[in-house]
Write a protein that holds these residues in place. Structure first.
Motif, mmCIF file in Angstrom:
data_model
loop_
_atom_site.group_PDB
_atom_site.id
_atom_site.type_symbol
_atom_site.label_atom_id
_atom_site.label_comp_id
_atom_site.label_asym_id
_atom_site.label_seq_id
_atom_site.Cartn_x
_atom_site.Cartn_y
_atom_site.Cartn_z
ATOM 1 N N MET A 1 105.797 31.752 43.384
ATOM 2 C CA MET A 1 105.132 32.074 44.563
ATOM 3 C C MET A 1 106.020 33.302 45.053
ATOM 4 O O MET A 1 107.247 33.388 45.188
ATOM 5 N N ARG A 2 105.198 34.067 45.459
ATOM 6 C CA ARG A 2 105.599 35.429 45.971
ATOM 7 C C ARG A 2 105.882 35.276 47.504
ATOM 8 O O ARG A 2 105.089 35.124 48.597
ATOM 9 N N SER A 3 107.259 35.098 47.793
ATOM 10 C CA SER A 3 107.581 34.472 49.415
ATOM 11 C C SER A 3 108.708 35.313 49.699
ATOM 12 O O SER A 3 109.510 35.486 48.907
ATOM 13 N N ALA A 4 109.049 34.968 50.967
ATOM 14 C CA ALA A 4 110.071 35.430 51.609
ATOM 15 C C ALA A 4 110.523 34.686 53.053
ATOM 16 O O ALA A 4 109.596 34.546 53.665
ATOM 17 N N VAL A 5 111.702 34.666 53.186
ATOM 18 C CA VAL A 5 112.050 34.466 54.622
ATOM 19 C C VAL A 5 113.005 35.357 55.325
ATOM 20 O O VAL A 5 114.041 35.677 54.674
ATOM 21 N N ILE A 6 112.621 35.880 56.359
ATOM 22 C CA ILE A 6 113.355 36.998 56.994
ATOM 23 C C ILE A 6 113.708 36.536 58.525
ATOM 24 O O ILE A 6 113.014 35.866 59.137
ATOM 25 N N GLU A 7 115.078 36.638 58.934
ATOM 26 C CA GLU A 7 115.420 36.351 60.150
ATOM 27 C C GLU A 7 116.040 37.747 60.860
ATOM 28 O O GLU A 7 116.639 38.424 60.168
ATOM 29 N N ARG A 8 115.428 37.968 62.020
ATOM 30 C CA ARG A 8 116.147 39.324 63.043
ATOM 31 C C ARG A 8 116.645 38.949 64.141
ATOM 32 O O ARG A 8 115.687 38.474 65.108
ATOM 33 N N ASN A 9 117.566 39.006 64.692
ATOM 34 C CA ASN A 9 118.000 38.816 66.077
ATOM 35 C C ASN A 9 118.779 39.980 66.440
ATOM 36 O O ASN A 9 119.621 40.493 66.108
ATOM 37 N N THR A 10 118.407 40.324 67.923
ATOM 38 C CA THR A 10 118.708 41.459 68.553
ATOM 39 C C THR A 10 118.911 40.986 69.975
ATOM 40 O O THR A 10 118.432 39.617 70.472
ATOM 41 N N LYS A 11 119.127 41.822 71.085
ATOM 42 C CA LYS A 11 119.350 41.462 72.253
ATOM 43 C C LYS A 11 117.936 41.346 72.863
ATOM 44 O O LYS A 11 117.832 40.911 73.987
ATOM 45 N N GLU A 12 117.039 42.130 72.331
ATOM 46 C CA GLU A 12 115.669 41.960 72.679
ATOM 47 C C GLU A 12 114.727 40.961 72.220
ATOM 48 O O GLU A 12 113.795 40.507 72.829
ATOM 49 N N THR A 13 115.051 40.350 70.774
ATOM 50 C CA THR A 13 114.027 39.592 70.185
ATOM 51 C C THR A 13 114.873 38.701 69.286
ATOM 52 O O THR A 13 115.863 38.995 68.541
ATOM 53 N N GLN A 14 114.222 37.432 69.244
ATOM 54 C CA GLN A 14 114.925 36.744 68.051
ATOM 55 C C GLN A 14 113.842 36.071 67.138
ATOM 56 O O GLN A 14 112.651 35.304 67.568
ATOM 57 N N ILE A 15 113.763 36.360 65.815
ATOM 58 C CA ILE A 15 112.436 36.257 64.987
ATOM 59 C C ILE A 15 112.831 35.679 63.818
ATOM 60 O O ILE A 15 113.644 35.921 62.985
ATOM 61 N N LYS A 16 111.954 34.587 63.452
ATOM 62 C CA LYS A 16 112.111 34.150 62.086
ATOM 63 C C LYS A 16 110.595 33.805 61.539
ATOM 64 O O LYS A 16 109.668 33.443 62.015
#
Length: 192
Positions: free
Chosen positions: A1-16
């Motif tokens: 399966m072509r898949s990925a999990v990415i998390e990004r946390n900044t002072k403006e946004t928290q994204i998963k």
């Protein structure tokens, strides 16, 4: 399966983001109702599995949330795709939505670029600022390695224009991600 999990946390946004290019559940929560609607349509029409949770500084406006979501989704796409090989690479799709028409051409080339032509008469769709539509797609293109051309030659209703864009990009990606005949990289250079 072509898949990925990415998390990004900044002072403006928290994204998963959990993205699967080969399908799966779609669960979107960005805090912006219209943006959720667009991302749901995008995942559904592309045939992607997408779990996306975004907490952004919506007390400021929707810009950081939209742009950073594009960064994370584009990064997840590039990681899930891997070596850019074995796919048809190019996609084009045109979506009419009532008064609006969106034409999208793209190349999964590992050479990011965005051409965006759309003029929105309304400044808001719900609580989504229409001006950030371009910012989202720029961030997505730059972080996914896609050359993306979006053209909305006409339309009076920004909701219809933007929804046509999201669906046209989705269908163009689905075409570009189809397997090519021999599983190689579709490039005379042999690599992208």
């Amino acid at each position: 399966m072509r898949s990925a999990v990415i998390e990004r946390n900044t002072k403006e946004t928290q994204i998963k983001a959990e993205l699967c290019l080969d399908g799966g559940k779609v669960e979107i929560k960005t805090g912006i109702g219209f943006f959720d609607h667009m991302l749901n349509a995008f995942a559904y029409h592309a045939g992607f599995g997408l779990k996306l949770n975004v907490v952004g500084d919506l007390e400021v406006d929707t810009h950081h949330t939209a742009e950073d979501t594009g960064i994370v989704l584009g990064t997840a796409f590039k990681e899930a795709l891997g070596a850019f090989s074995g796919i048809k690479r190019y996609g084009f799709f045109s979506i009419p939505m009532d008064d609006a028409l969106a034409n999208v051409s793209l190349d999964i080339s590992n050479r990011p670029f965005l051409v965006f032509y759309a003029k929105f008469e309304q400044e808001l769709c719900g609580d989504f600022e229409t001006a950030v539509c371009e910012e989202f797609w720029r961030a997505f293109a730059m972080n996914s390695g896609i050359t993306l051309h979006i053209n909305v030659p006409y339309g009076n209703n920004a909701h219809h224009q933007i929804e046509a864009i999201f669906k046209a990009v989705a269908h163009a990606l689905a075409l570009a991600l189809e397997p090519n005949s021999d599983g190689t990289t579709l490039s005379t250079k042999g690599i992208l």
